[in-house]
Design a protein around this motif. Structure first.
Motif, PDB file in Angstrom:
ATOM      1  N   PHE A  80       0.825  -1.212   0.000  1.00  0.00           N
ATOM      2  CA  PHE A  80       0.000   0.000   0.000  1.00  0.00           C
ATOM      3  C   PHE A  80       0.862   1.265   0.000  1.00  0.00           C
ATOM      4  O   PHE A  80       0.572   2.232  -0.698  1.00  0.00           O
ATOM      5  CB  PHE A  80      -0.924  -0.004   1.222  1.00  0.00           C
ATOM      6  N   GLU A  81       1.930   1.231   0.801  1.00  0.00           N
ATOM      7  CA  GLU A  81       2.765   2.418   0.957  1.00  0.00           C
ATOM      8  C   GLU A  81       3.750   2.613  -0.196  1.00  0.00           C
ATOM      9  O   GLU A  81       4.129   3.752  -0.525  1.00  0.00           O
ATOM     10  CB  GLU A  81       3.527   2.340   2.277  1.00  0.00           C
ATOM     11  N   ASN A  82       4.175   1.509  -0.817  1.00  0.00           N
ATOM     12  CA  ASN A  82       5.191   1.601  -1.877  1.00  0.00           C
ATOM     13  C   ASN A  82       4.813   0.733  -3.076  1.00  0.00           C
ATOM     14  O   ASN A  82       5.522  -0.232  -3.409  1.00  0.00           O
ATOM     15  CB  ASN A  82       6.558   1.155  -1.333  1.00  0.00           C
ATOM     16  N   GLU A 130      -1.819   1.713 -12.641  1.00  0.00           N
ATOM     17  CA  GLU A 130      -1.147   2.151 -11.420  1.00  0.00           C
ATOM     18  C   GLU A 130      -2.026   1.955 -10.183  1.00  0.00           C
ATOM     19  O   GLU A 130      -1.515   1.963  -9.069  1.00  0.00           O
ATOM     20  CB  GLU A 130      -0.739   3.628 -11.548  1.00  0.00           C
ATOM     21  N   GLU A 131      -3.332   1.822 -10.407  1.00  0.00           N
ATOM     22  CA  GLU A 131      -4.251   1.633  -9.279  1.00  0.00           C
ATOM     23  C   GLU A 131      -4.615   0.167  -9.052  1.00  0.00           C
ATOM     24  O   GLU A 131      -5.386  -0.153  -8.140  1.00  0.00           O
ATOM     25  CB  GLU A 131      -5.533   2.450  -9.502  1.00  0.00           C
ATOM     26  N   HIS A 132      -4.039  -0.733  -9.816  1.00  0.00           N
ATOM     27  CA  HIS A 132      -4.370  -2.155  -9.656  1.00  0.00           C
ATOM     28  C   HIS A 132      -4.014  -2.686  -8.268  1.00  0.00           C
ATOM     29  O   HIS A 132      -4.642  -3.616  -7.768  1.00  0.00           O
ATOM     30  CB  HIS A 132      -3.657  -2.976 -10.727  1.00  0.00           C
ATOM     31  N   TYR A 133      -2.990  -2.095  -7.653  1.00  0.00           N
ATOM     32  CA  TYR A 133      -2.569  -2.587  -6.333  1.00  0.00           C
ATOM     33  C   TYR A 133      -3.689  -2.485  -5.306  1.00  0.00           C
ATOM     34  O   TYR A 133      -3.781  -3.304  -4.378  1.00  0.00           O
ATOM     35  CB  TYR A 133      -1.324  -1.834  -5.845  1.00  0.00           C
ATOM     36  N   VAL A 134      -4.579  -1.484  -5.450  1.00  0.00           N
ATOM     37  CA  VAL A 134      -5.702  -1.312  -4.516  1.00  0.00           C
ATOM     38  C   VAL A 134      -6.629  -2.527  -4.591  1.00  0.00           C
ATOM     39  O   VAL A 134      -7.095  -3.034  -3.566  1.00  0.00           O
ATOM     40  CB  VAL A 134      -6.480  -0.020  -4.830  1.00  0.00           C
ATOM     41  N   TYR A 135      -6.866  -3.024  -5.792  1.00  0.00           N
ATOM     42  CA  TYR A 135      -7.737  -4.181  -5.981  1.00  0.00           C
ATOM     43  C   TYR A 135      -7.069  -5.458  -5.456  1.00  0.00           C
ATOM     44  O   TYR A 135      -7.737  -6.331  -4.903  1.00  0.00           O
ATOM     45  CB  TYR A 135      -8.097  -4.324  -7.464  1.00  0.00           C
ATOM     46  N   VAL A 136      -5.760  -5.520  -5.625  1.00  0.00           N
ATOM     47  CA  VAL A 136      -5.013  -6.681  -5.119  1.00  0.00           C
ATOM     48  C   VAL A 136      -5.112  -6.756  -3.600  1.00  0.00           C
ATOM     49  O   VAL A 136      -5.348  -7.826  -3.034  1.00  0.00           O
ATOM     50  CB  VAL A 136      -3.540  -6.610  -5.569  1.00  0.00           C
ATOM     51  N   ILE A 137      -4.944  -5.626  -2.932  1.00  0.00           N
ATOM     52  CA  ILE A 137      -5.018  -5.606  -1.471  1.00  0.00           C
ATOM     53  C   ILE A 137      -6.425  -5.958  -0.999  1.00  0.00           C
ATOM     54  O   ILE A 137      -6.609  -6.776  -0.084  1.00  0.00           O
ATOM     55  CB  ILE A 137      -4.591  -4.225  -0.930  1.00  0.00           C
ATOM     56  N   ASN A 138      -7.439  -5.356  -1.628  1.00  0.00           N
ATOM     57  CA  ASN A 138      -8.825  -5.673  -1.269  1.00  0.00           C
ATOM     58  C   ASN A 138      -9.107  -7.157  -1.416  1.00  0.00           C
ATOM     59  O   ASN A 138      -9.716  -7.778  -0.536  1.00  0.00           O
ATOM     60  CB  ASN A 138      -9.795  -4.884  -2.162  1.00  0.00           C
ATOM     61  N   ASN A 139      -8.644  -7.731  -2.501  1.00  0.00           N
ATOM     62  CA  ASN A 139      -8.886  -9.146  -2.761  1.00  0.00           C
ATOM     63  C   ASN A 139      -8.237 -10.032  -1.704  1.00  0.00           C
ATOM     64  O   ASN A 139      -8.828 -11.022  -1.265  1.00  0.00           O
ATOM     65  CB  ASN A 139      -8.353  -9.515  -4.147  1.00  0.00           C
ATOM     66  N   PHE A 140      -7.029  -9.658  -1.277  1.00  0.00           N
ATOM     67  CA  PHE A 140      -6.286 -10.504  -0.342  1.00  0.00           C
ATOM     68  C   PHE A 140      -7.019 -10.666   0.976  1.00  0.00           C
ATOM     69  O   PHE A 140      -6.973 -11.733   1.605  1.00  0.00           O
ATOM     70  CB  PHE A 140      -4.895  -9.920  -0.098  1.00  0.00           C
ATOM     71  N   PHE A 141      -7.716  -9.633   1.403  1.00  0.00           N
ATOM     72  CA  PHE A 141      -8.419  -9.701   2.684  1.00  0.00           C
ATOM     73  C   PHE A 141      -9.680 -10.561   2.630  1.00  0.00           C
ATOM     74  O   PHE A 141     -10.084 -11.129   3.646  1.00  0.00           O
ATOM     75  CB  PHE A 141      -8.804  -8.299   3.163  1.00  0.00           C
TER      76      PHE A 141
END
Length: 246
Positions: free
Chosen positions: A136-138, A169-180
């Protein structure tokens, strides 16, 4: 008494038969499982149990899972283990702990502590929530870009994000949401929270390890999650701790 009679009368003869038959079948299964456990204990000098083995069948271990077969013993990590206290040298679990609710996690730790001999070690490999915060941070470091690109192209839950969200560049947000929320994840820990939970369950010592590495020969190179997903991805996601009973 009236309530018991009422409950009994509410059963049809067929339902009553089915209930009794199911209980008898379960009792037979339990007896068979105990027989297999005893056979393992009698024929192995070093007693090692894997909880939630999935397809990772380890030779020389008592491999258990909630889905059992001829080689795998039924064991529910969230319930009391059908095993004697102080009977095992090692307990191992890989990518199961995060699928348990808090009470189930405490049960797994408490029961593992109970069945371990003094000096015994429990090894847990599980996702590290600190990794998600680093992402999230990097999100723009090369290794995180590589991780996100791999995730959106290979994890079915993320196919929509990959195909429909134009700004990559915003795909990481979806990856984090999915992981939870994906794969039945319940509680994801960091080293600190898992260590304190283990100490709460009377383990005396916590050692942080890397995947595949251990000072204990029996616990080296037993992780297999890196054969399901790429090894570099597994190393990013996974933390390993060894918990010692003194």
């Amino acid at each position: 008494m009236k309530k018991k009679i009422k409950n009994l009368l509410s059963y049809s003869p067929y339902n009553l038969y089915e209930t009794v038959r199911n209980k008898m079948n379960q009792a037979k299964k339990n007896k068979k499982e105990i027989s297999k456990i005893n056979f393992y204990l009698e024929n192995n000098e070093i007693k090692k149990i894997q909880i939630g083995c999935g397809t990772n069948f380890l030779e020389g271990w008592l491999n258990t899972d909630i889905k059992n077969n001829d080689k795998i013993i039924y064991l529910d990590a969230g319930e009391k283990f059908p095993l004697e206290s102080d009977s095992f040298d090692f307990v191992y679990s890989e990518h199961l702990f995060e699928h348990l609710k808090t009470g189930q996690q405490l049960n797994m730790l408490t029961e593992s502590f109970r069945i371990l001999k003094k000096g015994g070690v429990m090894r847990i490999a599980t996702p590290n929530i600190s990794f998600l915060f680093r992402l999230f941070e990097n999100p723009n470091t090369p290794e995180m870009i590589d991780y996100v690109n791999w995730a959106v192209k290979n994890i079915p839950h993320l196919f929509e994000a990959n195909n429909m969200v134009v700004d990559q560049e915003e795909h990481y947000v979806y990856v984090i949401n999915n992981f939870f929320k994906a794969w039945g994840h319940q509680v994801i820990h960091n080293i600190s929270s898992l260590s304190k939970l283990a100490l709460q369950c009377n383990f005396a010592q916590v050692r942080e390890c890397t995947v595949g590495e251990s000072n204990v020969l029996d616990l080296k190179n037993i992780e297999r999650h890196g054969t399901i997903i790429p090894e570099r991805i597994n190393f990013l996601e996974t933390m390993v701790v060894e918990l010692v009973k003194l």
